[in-house]
Design a protein around this motif. Sequence first.
Motif, PDB file in Angstrom:
ATOM      1  N   GLU A 108      40.237   6.730  67.589  1.00 54.91           N
ATOM      2  CA  GLU A 108      38.787   6.614  67.790  1.00 54.91           C
ATOM      3  C   GLU A 108      38.462   5.797  69.040  1.00 54.91           C
ATOM      4  N   GLU A 109      39.227   4.753  69.297  1.00 47.88           N
ATOM      5  CA  GLU A 109      39.010   3.945  70.502  1.00 47.88           C
ATOM      6  C   GLU A 109      39.356   4.739  71.755  1.00 47.88           C
ATOM      7  N   LEU A 110      40.430   5.532  71.697  1.00 47.48           N
ATOM      8  CA  LEU A 110      40.788   6.391  72.831  1.00 47.48           C
ATOM      9  C   LEU A 110      39.689   7.413  73.087  1.00 47.48           C
ATOM     10  N   GLN A 111      39.219   8.035  72.042  1.00 49.58           N
ATOM     11  CA  GLN A 111      38.118   9.001  72.154  1.00 49.58           C
ATOM     12  C   GLN A 111      36.916   8.352  72.842  1.00 49.58           C
ATOM     13  N   SER A 112      36.571   7.149  72.433  1.00 49.91           N
ATOM     14  CA  SER A 112      35.447   6.430  73.021  1.00 49.91           C
ATOM     15  C   SER A 112      35.679   6.153  74.514  1.00 49.91           C
ATOM     16  N   GLU A 113      36.895   5.812  74.877  1.00 49.75           N
ATOM     17  CA  GLU A 113      37.214   5.585  76.294  1.00 49.75           C
ATOM     18  C   GLU A 113      36.956   6.849  77.113  1.00 49.75           C
ATOM     19  N   TYR A 114      37.431   7.987  76.621  1.00 47.85           N
ATOM     20  CA  TYR A 114      37.190   9.261  77.319  1.00 47.85           C
ATOM     21  C   TYR A 114      35.693   9.546  77.428  1.00 47.85           C
ATOM     22  N   GLN A 115      34.962   9.280  76.363  1.00 49.82           N
ATOM     23  CA  GLN A 115      33.541   9.617  76.322  1.00 49.82           C
ATOM     24  C   GLN A 115      32.694   8.729  77.221  1.00 49.82           C
ATOM     25  N   GLN A 116      33.137   7.508  77.483  1.00 46.86           N
ATOM     26  CA  GLN A 116      32.322   6.552  78.226  1.00 46.86           C
ATOM     27  C   GLN A 116      32.651   6.460  79.709  1.00 46.86           C
ATOM     28  N   THR A 117      33.812   6.928  80.124  1.00 45.33           N
ATOM     29  CA  THR A 117      34.219   6.734  81.509  1.00 45.33           C
ATOM     30  C   THR A 117      33.535   7.720  82.455  1.00 45.33           C
ATOM     31  N   THR A 118      33.460   7.351  83.707  1.00 42.64           N
ATOM     32  CA  THR A 118      32.888   8.226  84.728  1.00 42.64           C
ATOM     33  C   THR A 118      33.823   9.399  85.006  1.00 42.64           C
ATOM     34  N   ALA A 119      35.140   9.128  85.073  1.00 40.27           N
ATOM     35  CA  ALA A 119      36.128  10.184  85.334  1.00 40.27           C
ATOM     36  C   ALA A 119      37.525   9.701  84.963  1.00 40.27           C
ATOM     37  N   LEU A 120      38.371  10.653  84.651  1.00 45.30           N
ATOM     38  CA  LEU A 120      39.783  10.391  84.422  1.00 45.30           C
ATOM     39  C   LEU A 120      40.474  10.440  85.778  1.00 45.30           C
ATOM     40  N   LEU A 121      41.081   9.354  86.189  1.00 43.40           N
ATOM     41  CA  LEU A 121      41.796   9.273  87.469  1.00 43.40           C
ATOM     42  C   LEU A 121      43.287   9.307  87.148  1.00 43.40           C
ATOM     43  N   MET A 122      43.914  10.466  87.325  1.00 44.54           N
ATOM     44  CA  MET A 122      45.277  10.675  86.844  1.00 44.54           C
ATOM     45  C   MET A 122      46.163  11.356  87.893  1.00 44.54           C
ATOM     46  N   PRO A 123      46.639  10.633  88.875  1.00 42.37           N
ATOM     47  CA  PRO A 123      47.618  11.251  89.779  1.00 42.37           C
ATOM     48  C   PRO A 123      48.989  11.341  89.109  1.00 42.37           C
ATOM     49  N   PHE A 124      49.690  12.438  89.372  1.00 37.20           N
ATOM     50  CA  PHE A 124      50.988  12.699  88.764  1.00 37.20           C
ATOM     51  C   PHE A 124      52.083  12.833  89.817  1.00 37.20           C
ATOM     52  N   THR A 125      53.329  12.578  89.391  1.00 35.26           N
ATOM     53  CA  THR A 125      54.492  12.930  90.212  1.00 35.26           C
ATOM     54  C   THR A 125      54.902  14.363  89.890  1.00 35.26           C
ATOM     55  N   ASP A 126      54.554  14.832  88.708  1.00 33.55           N
ATOM     56  CA  ASP A 126      54.724  16.209  88.256  1.00 33.55           C
ATOM     57  C   ASP A 126      53.918  16.327  86.973  1.00 33.55           C
ATOM     58  N   SER A 127      53.636  17.539  86.561  1.00 31.96           N
ATOM     59  CA  SER A 127      52.847  17.698  85.345  1.00 31.96           C
ATOM     60  C   SER A 127      53.051  19.080  84.768  1.00 31.96           C
ATOM     61  N   GLY A 128      52.982  19.137  83.479  1.00 33.03           N
ATOM     62  CA  GLY A 128      52.935  20.402  82.771  1.00 33.03           C
ATOM     63  C   GLY A 128      51.635  20.427  82.009  1.00 33.03           C
TER      64      GLY A 128
END
Length: 175
Positions: A108-128
């Motif tokens: 629930e706390e993670l969900q709230s973080e996603y809901q309240q933030t301006t954007a997810l800033l997630m650079p990757f070295t690789d991703s699937g």
Amino acid sequence: RSAVVLWEREVSIIEQFVGAGRVAFVPHGIDTTFFHPGNEQREKMSFLSCGQYLRDFDMLQSAFLGIQKKHPESELRIIIPKRFLEVIDLSWTKQDTNVSIISGLSDEELQSEYQQTTALLMPFTDSGANNAVMEAMACGCPIVTNDIGGIRSYGGGSIYPVGEDANELVEIASK
């Protein structure tokens, strides 16, 4: 005799081992009943980064410092399991009062973080297939990431723009 992959770029690579036409792309999913848009946003411009596996923390630092030059009051909240704080060098975060490191959140706390933030800033070295990207999207959170791995199979370049380096991520985040 056949295989399933979680991002389209891998189909032709795996077909070399199992044969042409024997590999299927099956999109990864998350619980969109639980992860959904919220009603509140933070007062300040804020960015969220989640997890540690295949994360590009050097690019994260460069991008966030670039964002702060344009938007000095911006904040960054890094959600990372506590056990990785001894392995990953996040010492640069101690010098910035607008950066928080968070561990041990409930769902629930993670969900709230996603809901309240301006954007997810997630650079990757690789991703699937990446849970954080998909959960954030389900919560209506814009994605700021680089064009790598399977990101395009999960909306990169079509649903949200992707960058090649920290400077491009700063430009995307500033729009």
